[in-house]
Enzyme design. Structure first.
Site, short mmCIF file in Angstrom:
data_model
loop_
_atom_site.label_atom_id
_atom_site.label_comp_id
_atom_site.label_asym_id
_atom_site.label_seq_id
_atom_site.Cartn_x
_atom_site.Cartn_y
_atom_site.Cartn_z
N ASP A 1 15.71 20.73 -20.20
CA ASP A 1 16.01 19.95 -19.00
C ASP A 1 16.05 20.92 -17.81
OD1 ASP A 1 16.92 17.91 -17.38
OD2 ASP A 1 18.95 17.88 -18.15
N PHE B 1 17.05 9.31 -19.44
CA PHE B 1 17.84 9.80 -20.56
C PHE B 1 17.24 9.23 -21.84
CE2 PHE B 1 21.30 10.44 -23.47
CZ PHE B 1 21.79 11.68 -23.07
N ARG C 1 21.05 9.09 -33.19
CA ARG C 1 20.17 10.18 -33.65
C ARG C 1 19.23 9.71 -34.75
NH1 ARG C 1 22.30 14.90 -31.38
NH2 ARG C 1 24.56 15.05 -31.31
P1 5GP Z 1 19.33 22.30 -20.22
O1 5GP Z 1 17.85 22.53 -20.33
O2 5GP Z 1 19.68 21.54 -18.96
O3 5GP Z 1 20.13 23.56 -20.32
O4 5GP Z 1 19.88 21.40 -21.39
C1 5GP Z 1 19.10 20.79 -22.35
C2 5GP Z 1 20.01 19.99 -23.23
O5 5GP Z 1 20.55 18.86 -22.51
C3 5GP Z 1 19.28 19.39 -24.42
O6 5GP Z 1 19.24 20.27 -25.52
C4 5GP Z 1 20.11 18.14 -24.69
O7 5GP Z 1 21.23 18.47 -25.47
C5 5GP Z 1 20.61 17.72 -23.32
N1 5GP Z 1 19.72 16.68 -22.76
C6 5GP Z 1 18.94 16.78 -21.67
N2 5GP Z 1 18.26 15.64 -21.44
C7 5GP Z 1 18.61 14.79 -22.43
C8 5GP Z 1 18.22 13.44 -22.76
O8 5GP Z 1 17.39 12.79 -22.11
N3 5GP Z 1 18.79 12.90 -23.88
C9 5GP Z 1 19.70 13.56 -24.63
N4 5GP Z 1 20.21 12.91 -25.68
N5 5GP Z 1 20.10 14.83 -24.35
C10 5GP Z 1 19.54 15.44 -23.26
#
Ligand code: 5GP
Length: 189
Positions: free
Chosen positions: A99, A148, A161
């Protein structure tokens, strides 16, 4: 594909399966003759990893890393460490979604600091538009938008999940009010 006002199916089981197979084949080709250590990030990447590693035909080990994520800051802690040493291994970090990219940046640095021979990443989903830090993703499943996503390892408050396909949450408020809103439609409860 199935649609409800609050959630819609966006990636089918068949599309997941064929993309994961392609990623596994690409990894097999790139790492021929070398041994791999898959570092699977709990809990979201577990289903993806289980399918991915079965499509990889080089000598492989699989281990798991549990993280504590502290809000939006990108700060992470280790909730459950690997039991396999990373030193001198070819590591592939297996993530569900990248993300902001902050988590992955820290993870890659952690593997390098532990002396990995090489570090690369397999991420099933890439939310490119939300990136705040540039981080390489060598094996990327799907580029997705800002929605999301739930299913195939991805949760909403710990549930969903086990869905076999990927769903996008259309109405966040509906899920905040009742986390089981989709499950009530899908499996009567
Ligand atoms: P970042 O890249 O911001 O550090 O975090 C990534 C993490 O955010 C992913 O591993 C997941 O746990 C969570 N995340 C980000 N977008 C989503 C989404 O659309 N759905 C879900 N379930 N988790 C997400």
């Amino acid at each position: 594909m199935t649609d409800y006002p609050f959630a819609t199916e966006v990636i089918t089981e068949a599309d997941l399966k064929s993309r994961v197979r392609e990623l596994g084949e690409a990894i097999s080709k790139d790492y021929q003759g070398r041994a791999l250590l898959f570092v699977v990030i709990l809990n979201g990447a577990v289903l993806f990893a289980a399918d991915l590693v079965r499509n990889v035909d080089v000598l492989s080990e699989v281990d798991f890393l549990g993280l504590n994520r502290f809000g939006e800051s990108g700060r992470i802690g280790i909730a459950m460490d690997l039991s396999t040493p990373v030193f001198d291994r070819n590591v592939i970090i297996v993530e569900d979604i990248v993300d902001t990219g902050l988590t992955l940046t820290v993870l890659r640095r952690m593997m390098t600091d532990r002396g990995a021979a090489s570090v690369s990443t397999a991420a099933l989903f890439d939310k490119t538009r939300r990136r705040v830090t540039d981080v390489p993703i060598e094996y990327r499943g799907f580029e997705v938008g800002d929605e999301f996503l739930i299913g195939y390892g991805l949760d909403w408050q710990g549930i969903y999940r086990n869905l076999r396909s990927i769903w996008a949450v259309l109405d966040i408020e509906a899920f905040v009010q009742d986390p089981k809103v989709l499950s009530k439609q899908l499996h009567s409860g």
